[in-house]
Design an enzyme around this catalytic site. Structure first.
Site, PDB file in Angstrom:
ATOM      1  N   GLY A 165       0.344   1.295  -4.219  1.00 35.04           N
ATOM      2  CA  GLY A 165       0.652   0.231  -3.255  1.00 35.04           C
ATOM      3  C   GLY A 165      -0.593  -0.179  -2.488  1.00 35.04           C
ATOM      4  CG  ASP A 166      -0.801  -0.171   1.010  1.00 35.15           C
ATOM      5  OD1 ASP A 166      -0.009  -1.013   1.441  1.00 35.15           O
ATOM      6  OD2 ASP A 166      -0.681   1.057   1.199  1.00 35.15           O
ATOM      7  NE  ARG A 181       2.445   6.290   7.108  1.00 35.33           N
ATOM      8  CZ  ARG A 181       3.215   6.760   6.140  1.00 35.33           C
ATOM      9  NH1 ARG A 181       3.511   8.043   6.089  1.00 35.33           N
ATOM     10  NH2 ARG A 181       3.688   5.960   5.199  1.00 35.33           N
ATOM     11  CG  ASP A 232     -14.745  -8.305   0.359  1.00 39.05           C
ATOM     12  OD1 ASP A 232     -13.886  -7.923  -0.468  1.00 39.05           O
ATOM     13  OD2 ASP A 232     -14.489  -8.509   1.562  1.00 39.05           O
ATOM     14  N   GLY A 278       4.463  -3.692   2.936  1.00 38.70           N
ATOM     15  CA  GLY A 278       3.776  -4.471   3.965  1.00 38.70           C
ATOM     16  C   GLY A 278       2.781  -5.361   3.258  1.00 38.70           C
ATOM     17  CG  HIS A 279       3.747  -7.497   0.198  1.00 36.60           C
ATOM     18  ND1 HIS A 279       4.628  -7.962  -0.733  1.00 36.60           N
ATOM     19  CD2 HIS A 279       3.559  -6.180  -0.100  1.00 36.60           C
ATOM     20  CE1 HIS A 279       4.965  -6.978  -1.552  1.00 36.60           C
ATOM     21  NE2 HIS A 279       4.344  -5.886  -1.183  1.00 36.60           N
ATOM     22  CB  THR A 280      -1.856  -7.879   4.591  1.00 33.69           C
ATOM     23  OG1 THR A 280      -1.322  -6.631   5.017  1.00 33.69           O
ATOM     24  CG2 THR A 280      -2.701  -8.488   5.698  1.00 33.69           C
ATOM     25  CB  THR A 298       4.775  -0.882   6.820  1.00 31.42           C
ATOM     26  OG1 THR A 298       4.704  -1.874   5.804  1.00 31.42           O
ATOM     27  CG2 THR A 298       6.215  -0.729   7.271  1.00 31.42           C
ATOM     28  CD  GLN A 306       7.490  -0.090  -2.327  1.00 35.86           C
ATOM     29  OE1 GLN A 306       8.348  -0.421  -3.112  1.00 35.86           O
ATOM     30  NE2 GLN A 306       7.459  -0.551  -1.080  1.00 35.86           N
TER      31      GLN A 306
END
Ligand code: IMP
Ligand code: MG
Length: 375
Positions: free
Chosen positions: A12-13, A269, A299, A40-42, A266, A191
């Site tokens: 995920g992430d 942490r 980057d 948590g989709h940024t 989300t 995820q």
């Protein structure tokens, strides 16, 4: 019909939200098919950061994409109401572009309580995901259609009614089948393959299907993706417990976490960080049904002389149990000064393609659309 899926190829992430958001104007539908508000989709719109937990990462500034929340999800109605209300404030036309499958299950407050009582069991986000899927599989779960049918006076019904007033549609999948069959669809995974309930590193997984199987579980057999992209970062991160073969610690970890701003979208942490893990990526491509890769955050490693890559373990992983004792073997390749200069990345990318047998089709090296580069 040009359908694609964008899956997480790690833990995920990986930046799926960013890629989905920028691709979304070329699609009629952005479909979330698994997970819940643990995701948590940024995404960045006009330089402003948004985090979507349940809402598909569609770019509402373009008139084309609509959003669909599929039956494989577990939906916290209060959270969905919150995300819908925010979009409604931006523009009252947006909620009428949001569709929710009546067969999706809901996350109840007691599911979140149960998660909290387990006190961070396997590093859960405490969003009630495990308990909600447990109820579903145990045949005691509640679907959105059950809430509507019972017309109960509790908060679940209130949130649904209120979202309907804003314009959100609650539908049966097959009522839209004809439209889906003549549309271009982007399936947005939540995820990643390594957190998949069947193929991830059990028990350190989430409770849904984050491989391509999740698209079919949600009923979309009639609109299969033509291409499945796996998204990975140029290094690796993980939140929560469990094996992480290429994890680094100490100052190097602090530095990488700071450079990449690796804190949970989300939960806030700090994420565990490590080098790119090609045996894990190879495993994820095979188990996830991934055809091509998109590698993000190049980057973040700008201006490093040599970059570490894990190219093998002592034994090639063929099952999730193989990750527990894995001994990673590293090489270094020349780094890059400016990730936008594609030719500077060729050693790194060639090694990824060699070890995974998957082409790298895109890279991303920043938060704006022009930072996503086709190779
Ligand atoms: P749960 O899905 O909240 O029960 O969490 C189970 C495991 O999956 C934990 O290790 C979480 O940190 C991890 N996890 C769940 N969702 C995400 C996500 O969207 N990104 C990264 N890790 C996640
Ligand atoms: Mg995330």
């Amino acid at each position: 019909m040009n359908n694609i899926a964008i899956l997480g190829a790690c833990w995920g992430d990986e930046g799926k939200g960013h890629i989905t958001h920028n691709f979304s104007k070329n699609y009629d539908w952005i479909v979330r098919f698994n997970g819940g508000a643990n995701a948590g989709h940024t995404i960045y719109r006009d330089g402003v950061k948004y985090v979507h937990n349940l809402m598909p990462s569609f770019d509402w500034r373009s008139s084309r994409p609509k959003a669909f929340l599929g039956s494989g999800m577990v939906i916290d109605l209060e959270q969905l109401h919150k995300e819908t209300s925010l979009l409604n404030k931006v523009n009252t036309d947006i909620p009428s572009r949001i569709y929710v499958d009546l067969d999706a299950f809901i996350v109840l407050p007691e599911h979140k309580e149960e998660d909290k009582k387990l006190n961070g069991h396997i590093g859960s986000t405490n969003r009630g995901i495990g308990p909600a899927y447990k109820a579903k599989i145990g045949r005691t779960g509640i679907r959105i259609r059950d809430v509507i049918k019972s017309r109960s006076s509790d908060f679940s019904y209130f949130f649904i009614e209120n979202m309907k007033t804003m314009g959100v549609h609650f539908v049966s999948l097959l009522d839209l089948k004809k439209e889906f069959m003549s549309s271009d669809i982007l399936y947005e995974g939540a995820q990643g393959v390594m957190l998949d309930i069947n193929h991830g590193i059990y028990p350190y997984v989430s409770s849904s299907e984050s491989t391509i199987a999740g698209v079919y579980s949600a009923g979309f057999h009639f609109a299969a993706p033509n291409k499945v992209y796996g998204v990975a970062k140029v290094y690796t991160t993980k939140v929560g417990e469990g094996p992480f073969p290429t994890e680094i610690s100490g100052n190097a970890a602090e530095e990488l976490r700071k450079r990449g701003n690796e804190f949970g979208a989300t939960t806030g942490r700090p994420r565990r960080v490590g080098w790119i893990d090609l045996p894990a990526l190879d495993y994820a491509c095979q188990k996830g049904g991934i055809d091509s890769l998109i590698i993000t955050k190049f980057d973040i490693l700008n201006n490093i002389d040599r970059v570490n890559m894990c190219v093998a373990y002592d034994k090639r992983p063929t099952a999730s149990s193989d990750f527990f004792e894995a001994k990673p073997q590293y090489i270094t390749v020349p780094g890059w000064q400016n990730a936008k200069e594609k030719n500077q990345l060729s050693d790194f990318i060639n090694m990824v393609e060699d070890c995974t047998k998957c082409p790298v089709d895109y890279i991303s090296c920043g938060t704006s659309e022009s930072d996503i580069i086709k190779l």
